[in-house]
Design a protein around this motif. Structure first.
Motif, mmCIF file in Angstrom:
data_model
loop_
_atom_site.group_PDB
_atom_site.id
_atom_site.type_symbol
_atom_site.label_atom_id
_atom_site.label_comp_id
_atom_site.label_asym_id
_atom_site.label_seq_id
_atom_site.Cartn_x
_atom_site.Cartn_y
_atom_site.Cartn_z
ATOM 1 N N LEU A 1 0.854 -1.460 -0.139
ATOM 2 C CA LEU A 1 0.142 0.124 0.013
ATOM 3 C C LEU A 1 0.867 1.161 0.079
ATOM 4 O O LEU A 1 1.860 1.598 0.951
ATOM 5 N N VAL A 2 0.666 1.883 -0.962
ATOM 6 C CA VAL A 2 1.502 2.948 -1.032
ATOM 7 C C VAL A 2 0.872 4.421 -1.242
ATOM 8 O O VAL A 2 -0.297 4.712 -1.780
ATOM 9 N N GLY A 3 1.490 5.397 -0.458
ATOM 10 C CA GLY A 3 0.736 6.699 -0.240
ATOM 11 C C GLY A 3 0.869 7.470 -1.822
ATOM 12 O O GLY A 3 1.750 7.349 -2.286
ATOM 13 N N CYS A 4 -0.208 8.142 -2.084
ATOM 14 C CA CYS A 4 -0.271 8.755 -3.415
ATOM 15 C C CYS A 4 -1.306 9.941 -3.431
ATOM 16 O O CYS A 4 -2.190 10.015 -2.426
ATOM 17 N N ASP A 5 -1.357 10.797 -4.266
ATOM 18 C CA ASP A 5 -2.441 11.698 -4.561
ATOM 19 C C ASP A 5 -3.674 10.718 -5.248
ATOM 20 O O ASP A 5 -3.441 9.762 -5.523
ATOM 21 N N ASN B 1 -7.432 22.419 -12.422
ATOM 22 C CA ASN B 1 -7.021 20.833 -12.294
ATOM 23 C C ASN B 1 -8.281 19.790 -12.434
ATOM 24 O O ASN B 1 -9.350 20.418 -11.868
ATOM 25 N N THR B 2 -8.288 18.707 -12.682
ATOM 26 C CA THR B 2 -9.412 17.862 -12.586
ATOM 27 C C THR B 2 -9.300 17.073 -11.532
ATOM 28 O O THR B 2 -10.376 16.287 -11.392
ATOM 29 N N SER B 3 -8.320 16.830 -10.629
ATOM 30 C CA SER B 3 -8.169 16.233 -9.554
ATOM 31 C C SER B 3 -6.945 16.843 -8.559
ATOM 32 O O SER B 3 -6.255 17.506 -9.137
ATOM 33 N N PRO B 4 -7.355 16.345 -7.460
ATOM 34 C CA PRO B 4 -6.385 17.445 -6.457
ATOM 35 C C PRO B 4 -5.151 16.513 -6.405
ATOM 36 O O PRO B 4 -4.904 15.274 -6.104
ATOM 37 N N THR B 5 -3.928 17.313 -5.994
ATOM 38 C CA THR B 5 -2.697 16.610 -5.803
ATOM 39 C C THR B 5 -1.862 17.336 -4.634
ATOM 40 O O THR B 5 -0.917 17.921 -4.701
ATOM 41 N N PRO B 6 -2.468 17.323 -3.502
ATOM 42 C CA PRO B 6 -2.070 17.943 -2.521
ATOM 43 C C PRO B 6 -0.537 17.439 -1.702
ATOM 44 O O PRO B 6 0.010 18.437 -1.459
ATOM 45 N N ASN B 7 -0.406 16.221 -1.936
ATOM 46 C CA ASN B 7 0.859 15.824 -1.589
ATOM 47 C C ASN B 7 2.086 16.168 -2.462
ATOM 48 O O ASN B 7 2.966 16.898 -1.883
ATOM 49 N N GLY B 8 1.967 15.924 -3.573
ATOM 50 C CA GLY B 8 2.920 16.557 -4.815
ATOM 51 C C GLY B 8 2.987 17.752 -4.559
ATOM 52 O O GLY B 8 4.109 18.451 -4.768
ATOM 53 N N ASP B 9 2.013 18.659 -4.523
ATOM 54 C CA ASP B 9 2.012 20.086 -4.551
ATOM 55 C C ASP B 9 2.796 20.600 -3.243
ATOM 56 O O ASP B 9 3.510 21.406 -3.533
#
Length: 668
Positions: free
Chosen positions: A128-132, A251-259
């Motif tokens: 199980l890997v953390g991701c946006d 954006n069409t989807s959130p990317t909070p970790n990457g941002d």
């Protein structure tokens, strides 16, 4: 527990375990409405030898390799004001939450506000890997390089609201979210804004914070919040960066970790330390209210005699300000998520420590601001939190700082080594009196108002790094707390530029760590009411920096910030008042910063009155006796106007009403 989460869905300390908690999992599907498809439900089981820890192996859930999953835990609700129904809850330790997909509706007494967002994770190679939300894996942020990192005694912190505003075609303010991408555009000239395209201060080729020269950034709490950025101190999901801050409108989807990771990396590359603002007195619709209210939370009105019901420092009963207070005294026996051992522990303390470890390990945090420390109601825990942060910090001790906020400024927290520093609310109150020309009500005279203002050791602090000084902050509720510009206007000061500049001279030449509330550096004013809602923070408007007089204020402040971050004299505590003149209506004070004999003195001549030296009829000069000698090979430079002082005019230059001049020694 972080290791277990690589292969298992883990739920810690559910209150009701019969029937067993369940994992409800599926795949997010766009549509109208959005939905969870391929939905499954699996019973969790308590892990042998780990009391209170319930889980299911990911490989037993029939997951598809490479797929992104949205999930909740189904539990029997433990909230005391509810009737024990089954409810879907966000994973309290989820790294990503998705507010686009909410839990199933429930019958009354539940409302739409009780629908938790889905947790998000990716299943890859049995892990199980953390991701946006669409599977983007983020790269953890390394600590800032020592060569780029400012020591605590050279910091200038920038406090930035996560709610911004701009003016529409009708001249009305439009409030929006200053996303992580927008913040990056304030720093990196190569970065483009997201929600605030068209605001000149954020456009490519500009670096607002670079031009200002600050070397630390503190966002209002960046962890995920139930509220739509209307008040930043309402944390819901502590382990996850905020959904809204990571979801630009295009954006069409959130990317909070990457941002967020990219933002902190950008900060570090530009020599800016990143401070995380953390709210640990209370949570707002945090999932543990339902999963195990009794162990993690308290309602002081229902349990007024409980040790967790009262604030520290004798300030009365705790206040959740619309949230639910965390409980930090009651102990239980069980599994410790930090080291995997079974022992007596306080669940809320260990949860917050785990949240701290996540943010330090993944986002390279190099400073902490702890909100409302008396309302946390447990100074032992505050000290544990600070000590853990310092143990995890990999760099030099003087390049990490844990600061607490409490408006009563309880310095016992420093004397007992509970924290490294405190917000110095007394500085804000005193400087505002000073620029009105009145002495602080707690001081015997105007002179002592200024002396304490400039040297926090006279207030009881031992070192400048213990006091975070500020002219204003996000907390603009109440009289004399409004933005500095509005404060002066509300007190009948029509021409504010001189007094705002004078206030910044005090801030940036005083002993202590200066903090600038975003927008004050260009005299921003309120776009939002300070009375509705009752505790409204102001949204910063970066459009105003383009106005000519505000640009003058900005440039003035930037010159002072550059001096502050580079001057050896301002990096030490040494302060002497070498001249005080209260004759004939004057209020002129002169202070020298720096160690005697080091040859790097900073001298400030500050006029807190309507006195103008030209009125003396002596060619406009104002003589300052006891001016420090000029060492061989040095000359004096006046910083605010960026000009060298002719040798025969040293210590005798004229001064205008409400003006300060800042002189430093430079090489000849």
């Amino acid at each position: 527990m972080f290791k277990l989460k690589r292969t298992k869905f883990v739920l810690w300390r559910p209150h009701h375990t019969a029937p067993a908690p369940k994992l409800v999992i599926g795949i997010f599907t766009s549509g109208n409405p959005r939905s969870l498809t391929s939905r499954q439900a699996h019973d969790l089981a308590e892990i042998p030898g780990c009391p209170g820890l319930w889980a299911i192996d990911a490989v037993k859930c029939g997951l598809v390799d490479g797929e992104v999953y949205h999930y909740w835990f189904e539990v029997t609700d433990s909230a005391p004001h509810r009737n024990g129904q089954r409810i879907l809850c966000t994973d309290p330790t989820a790294f990503t939450v998705d507010w686009r997909l909410l839990a199933d509706r429930q019958p009354p007494p539940y409302s739409n506000n009780d629908r938790d967002p889905a947790s998000v994770v990716k299943f890859t190679n049995g892990q199980l890997v953390g991701c946006d939300t669409t599977g983007e894996e983020f790269v953890t942020v390394a600590s800032i390089e020592k060569a780029r990192s400012a020591a605590n005694n050279r910091l200038v912190i920038y406090e930035l609201p996560t709610s911004w505003t701009r003016t529409n075609l009708h001249g009305d303010p439009q409030v929006g979210v200053g996303t992580f991408q927008d913040v990056a555009a304030l720093i990196d000239p190569k970065s483009d804004p997201a929600n605030f395209v068209g605001v000149a201060a954020l456009e490519a080729g500009r670096s607002h914070l670079g031009a200002l020269g600050v070397n630390a950034l503190e966002l209002l709490p960046p962890a995920d919040s139930f509220v739509d950025r209307e008040w930043g101190y309402a944390t819901s999901n502590y382990f996850a960066p905020d959904f809204d801050l990571g979801f630009p409108s295009a954006n069409t989807s959130p990317t909070p970790n990457g941002d967020l990771a990219r933002l902190v990396k950008t900060c570090h590359e530009h020599g800016i330390r990143f401070f995380a603002d953390v709210v640990m007195a209370f949570g707002t619709r945090a999932p543990l209210e339902n999963i195990n209210f009794h162990e993690f939370h308290i309602d002081p009105k229902s349990e007024p005699d409980d040790p967790d019901a009262q604030q520290s420092g004798g300030q009365g009963q705790r206040d959740g300000f619309g949230g639910t207070l965390w409980r930090y005294s009651r102990q239980v026996n069980g599994y410790d998520p930090l080291d995997g051992q079974s022992r007596p522990l306080n669940p809320a303390r260990q949860l917050m420590k785990a949240f701290l470890l996540r943010w330090m390990a993944d986002f390279g945090v190099d400073g902490l601001r702890v909100d409302s420390v008396n309302n946390i109601a447990n100074w032992d825990f505050v000290q544990e939190f600070k000590n853990l942060a310092r143990r995890e910090w990999q760099g030099d001790a003087d390049r990490f700082l844990v600061v607490g906020e409490e408006l009563s400024v309880p310095q016992d927290l420093l004397k007992q080594d509970r924290l490294d520093g405190l917000w110095n609310e007394d500085f804000k109150r005193m400087v505002r009196h000073a620029i009105l020309g009145t002495n602080d009500a707690k001081e015997p005279s105007f002179e002592w108002t200024i002396r304490k203002l400039i040297d926090c050791r006279l207030m009881g602090f031992r070192d400048g790094a213990q006091a975070v000084n500020y002219l204003g902050s996000h907390d603009v509720e109440g009289v004399h707390n409004e933005r500095l510009f509005d404060f002066l206007q509300n007190n009948g000061v029509a021409f504010t530029e001189e007094r705002i500049k004078l206030a910044f001279v005090c801030l940036l030449t005083a002993v202590g760590v200066p903090m600038i509330f975003a927008g004050d550096e260009f005299a921003d004013e309120h776009d939002l009411s300070t009375g509705h809602p009752a505790k409204q923070r102001d949204a910063v408007n970066f459009e105003r920096v383009e106005e000519p007089w505000r640009q003058r204020v900005f440039n003035y402040v930037a010159r002072l910030v550059h001096l502050r971050t580079h001057s050896d004299a301002l990096a030490v505590n040494d302060t002497d008042f070498i001249h005080v003149d209260f004759n004939d209506g004057k209020r002129v004070l002169v202070w020298r910063r720096g160690r005697p004999g080091d040859g790097d003195d900073v001298v400030v001549v500050a006029n807190f009155s309507n006195f103008v030296s030209a009125d003396l009829g002596s060619g406009g000069e104002y003589r300052v006796p006891n001016w420090p000698p000029t060492p061989t090979g040095k000359r004096w430079r006046e910083i605010t106007q960026q000009r060298d002082v002719p040798p025969d005019w040293v210590g005798r230059e004229g001064i205008n009403a409400w003006e300060a001049k800042v002189y430093c020694l430079v090489g000849a």
